[in-house]
Motif scaffolding. Structure first.
Motif, PDB file in Angstrom:
ATOM      1  N   ALA A   1     -11.260 -52.932   8.797  1.00  0.00           N
ATOM      2  CA  ALA A   1     -11.555 -54.368   8.697  1.00  0.00           C
ATOM      3  C   ALA A   1     -11.808 -54.826   7.263  1.00  0.00           C
ATOM      4  CB  ALA A   1     -12.753 -54.716   9.573  1.00  0.00           C
ATOM      5  N   PHE A   2     -12.607 -54.094   6.511  1.00  0.00           N
ATOM      6  CA  PHE A   2     -12.976 -54.535   5.166  1.00  0.00           C
ATOM      7  C   PHE A   2     -11.852 -54.314   4.156  1.00  0.00           C
ATOM      8  CE2 PHE A   2     -17.077 -54.528   7.158  1.00  0.00           C
ATOM      9  CZ  PHE A   2     -17.798 -55.510   6.504  1.00  0.00           C
ATOM     10  N   GLU A   3     -10.844 -53.523   4.531  1.00  0.00           N
ATOM     11  CA  GLU A   3      -9.703 -53.326   3.636  1.00  0.00           C
ATOM     12  C   GLU A   3      -8.941 -54.635   3.434  1.00  0.00           C
ATOM     13  OE1 GLU A   3      -9.067 -50.629   1.995  1.00  0.00           O
ATOM     14  OE2 GLU A   3     -10.178 -49.056   3.070  1.00  0.00           O
ATOM     15  N   ALA A   4      -9.085 -55.571   4.382  1.00  0.00           N
ATOM     16  CA  ALA A   4      -8.352 -56.831   4.311  1.00  0.00           C
ATOM     17  C   ALA A   4      -9.051 -57.881   3.453  1.00  0.00           C
ATOM     18  CB  ALA A   4      -8.147 -57.385   5.720  1.00  0.00           C
ATOM     19  N   VAL A   5     -10.260 -57.587   2.972  1.00  0.00           N
ATOM     20  CA  VAL A   5     -10.987 -58.535   2.131  1.00  0.00           C
ATOM     21  C   VAL A   5     -10.330 -58.558   0.741  1.00  0.00           C
ATOM     22  CG1 VAL A   5     -13.211 -59.120   1.097  1.00  0.00           C
ATOM     23  CG2 VAL A   5     -13.129 -58.122   3.404  1.00  0.00           C
ATOM     24  N   GLU A   6      -9.804 -59.706   0.346  1.00  0.00           N
ATOM     25  CA  GLU A   6      -9.046 -59.793  -0.902  1.00  0.00           C
ATOM     26  C   GLU A   6      -9.921 -59.638  -2.139  1.00  0.00           C
ATOM     27  OE1 GLU A   6      -6.621 -63.251  -1.057  1.00  0.00           O
ATOM     28  OE2 GLU A   6      -5.445 -62.724   0.721  1.00  0.00           O
TER      29      GLU A   6
ATOM     30  N   ILE B   1     -16.633 -50.643   1.717  1.00  0.00           N
ATOM     31  CA  ILE B   1     -15.274 -50.102   1.695  1.00  0.00           C
ATOM     32  C   ILE B   1     -15.287 -48.643   1.272  1.00  0.00           C
ATOM     33  CG2 ILE B   1     -13.045 -50.234   0.493  1.00  0.00           C
ATOM     34  CD1 ILE B   1     -13.471 -53.310   0.434  1.00  0.00           C
ATOM     35  N   GLU B   2     -16.009 -48.328   0.209  1.00  0.00           N
ATOM     36  CA  GLU B   2     -16.061 -46.950  -0.277  1.00  0.00           C
ATOM     37  C   GLU B   2     -16.763 -46.031   0.715  1.00  0.00           C
ATOM     38  OE1 GLU B   2     -14.481 -45.524  -2.879  1.00  0.00           O
ATOM     39  OE2 GLU B   2     -13.519 -47.502  -2.885  1.00  0.00           O
ATOM     40  N   ASN B   3     -17.820 -46.519   1.356  1.00  0.00           N
ATOM     41  CA  ASN B   3     -18.532 -45.688   2.337  1.00  0.00           C
ATOM     42  C   ASN B   3     -17.652 -45.375   3.540  1.00  0.00           C
ATOM     43  OD1 ASN B   3     -20.835 -45.658   0.762  1.00  0.00           O
ATOM     44  ND2 ASN B   3     -21.841 -47.332   1.861  1.00  0.00           N
ATOM     45  N   ARG B   4     -16.929 -46.384   4.011  1.00  0.00           N
ATOM     46  CA  ARG B   4     -16.027 -46.143   5.149  1.00  0.00           C
ATOM     47  C   ARG B   4     -14.893 -45.207   4.762  1.00  0.00           C
ATOM     48  NH1 ARG B   4     -15.179 -51.301   9.195  1.00  0.00           N
ATOM     49  NH2 ARG B   4     -17.380 -51.860   9.411  1.00  0.00           N
ATOM     50  N   ARG B   5     -14.348 -45.412   3.593  1.00  0.00           N
ATOM     51  CA  ARG B   5     -13.275 -44.523   3.136  1.00  0.00           C
ATOM     52  C   ARG B   5     -13.765 -43.089   3.034  1.00  0.00           C
ATOM     53  NH1 ARG B   5     -10.279 -47.886  -1.791  1.00  0.00           N
ATOM     54  NH2 ARG B   5      -9.313 -49.503  -0.474  1.00  0.00           N
ATOM     55  N   LEU B   6     -14.967 -42.913   2.549  1.00  0.00           N
ATOM     56  CA  LEU B   6     -15.532 -41.577   2.398  1.00  0.00           C
ATOM     57  C   LEU B   6     -15.675 -40.907   3.759  1.00  0.00           C
ATOM     58  CD1 LEU B   6     -16.843 -39.350   0.721  1.00  0.00           C
ATOM     59  CD2 LEU B   6     -18.997 -40.624   0.829  1.00  0.00           C
ATOM     60  N   LEU B   7     -16.291 -41.607   4.709  1.00  0.00           N
ATOM     61  CA  LEU B   7     -16.474 -41.046   6.045  1.00  0.00           C
ATOM     62  C   LEU B   7     -15.128 -40.744   6.688  1.00  0.00           C
ATOM     63  CD1 LEU B   7     -18.295 -40.352   8.474  1.00  0.00           C
ATOM     64  CD2 LEU B   7     -18.112 -42.749   9.173  1.00  0.00           C
ATOM     65  N   HIS B   8     -14.231 -41.707   6.642  1.00  0.00           N
ATOM     66  CA  HIS B   8     -12.916 -41.543   7.254  1.00  0.00           C
ATOM     67  C   HIS B   8     -12.164 -40.373   6.636  1.00  0.00           C
ATOM     68  CE1 HIS B   8      -8.723 -42.677   8.321  1.00  0.00           C
ATOM     69  NE2 HIS B   8      -9.283 -43.225   9.382  1.00  0.00           N
ATOM     70  N   SER B   9     -12.200 -40.257   5.324  1.00  0.00           N
ATOM     71  CA  SER B   9     -11.447 -39.221   4.623  1.00  0.00           C
ATOM     72  C   SER B   9     -11.917 -37.820   4.986  1.00  0.00           C
ATOM     73  CB  SER B   9     -11.548 -39.416   3.108  1.00  0.00           C
ATOM     74  OG  SER B   9     -10.905 -40.599   2.708  1.00  0.00           O
ATOM     75  N   VAL B  10     -13.233 -37.597   4.969  1.00  0.00           N
ATOM     76  CA  VAL B  10     -13.713 -36.232   5.238  1.00  0.00           C
ATOM     77  C   VAL B  10     -13.492 -35.853   6.697  1.00  0.00           C
ATOM     78  CG1 VAL B  10     -15.389 -36.283   3.352  1.00  0.00           C
ATOM     79  CG2 VAL B  10     -16.136 -36.939   5.663  1.00  0.00           C
TER      80      VAL B  10
END
Length: 249
Positions: A173-178, A188-197
């Motif tokens: 969802a937050f990836e779409a925030v321009e 965004i960074e926290n979600r990416r971190l969780l998703h990535s690991v």
């Protein structure tokens, strides 16, 4: 950009009928408790602390899932830890969660048909089922709800609370925030971190829930394009039942 900060791609909802039609070759991997697990992997049984009826005071997952949780936790940067909020669920808990959300949807979308209400509800809570061929994901011990915290045990900002049912709970969802604000950039960074690991450790993610990941069950098989699942419905065996089985041997 390293692999811990990869963009989360928006994905469609699973085809639930096709997902539940996937065969299950049960591995018989046992359920294990997380209460004795040490840092950097923590457990916090959220539904028990929220007072959900019949919720367990301990988080359980299949043993193969625990090994992958360890792998994910060890990929995290120093000072950040993985928190398991929920794993295996009793059927009664799944029923309570589904009924509660369905009732809320029904009250708000009063003109929707029952099938439309079901579709709205199952984006966040699967219909309760312990059917051998089509169990609810959390009843397999292969689904986990996770978040991140710091070494002091304070949760990192993931944009929404666990089990939020707003559009912002979608993983991407937050990836779409321009033009993200400072707070949104942190989310965004926290979600990416969780998703990535979690992905690196072998899990798949439910697109509508940033916190929900699967391994070995039909949801995992569908998302990973595996021909079959490894984990079906499983139950914790009460002591009385175990003794009776052992006496009969």
């Amino acid at each position: 950009m390293n692999f811990l900060s990869q963009t989360i791609a928006a994905k469609p909802e699973p085809d639930w009928a096709a997902l539940l039609a996937l065969p299950i070759a049960e591995s018989h991997d046992p359920l294990v408790p997380l209460g004795l697990v040490n840092s950097p992997l923590r457990s916090y049984p959220a539904y028990f602390h929220q007072g959900v009826p019949n919720a367990l005071s301990e988080c359980y997952v299949r043993r193969c899932v625990l090994f992958r949780l360890y792998k994910a936790a060890r990929l995290l940067p120093s000072g950040i830890e993985l928190v398991v909020l929920d794993g295996w669920r009793p059927l009664l808990v799944q029923q309570y969660l589904f009924d509660s959300l369905f009732a809320a949807m029904n009250a708000h979308y009063a003109n929707d048909s029952e099938s439309e209400l079901l579709n709205r509800t199952r984006r966040f809570i699967a219909p309760p089922s312990n059917e051998p061929t089509a169990p609810s994901p959390h009843l397999t011990g292969g689904s986990v709800d996770v978040a991140l915290c710091d070494v002091e045990g304070l949760f990192l900002d993931m944009g929404t609370e666990f089990d939020d049912i707003s559009p912002w709970s979608y993983s991407a969802a937050f990836e779409a925030v321009e033009k993200p604000s400072a707070r949104e950039a942190e989310v965004i960074e926290n979600r990416r971190l969780l998703h990535s690991v979690m992905i690196q450790a072998g899990f798949t993610n439910l697109p509508s829930e940033w916190w929900h990941f699967d391994y070995g069950n039909q949801s995992w098989a569908w998302s990973s394009k595996s021909s079959e699942a490894q984990l079906g419905a499983i139950e914790l065996q009460p002591l009385r039942q175990r003794w009776r089985r052992q006496v009969a041997l």
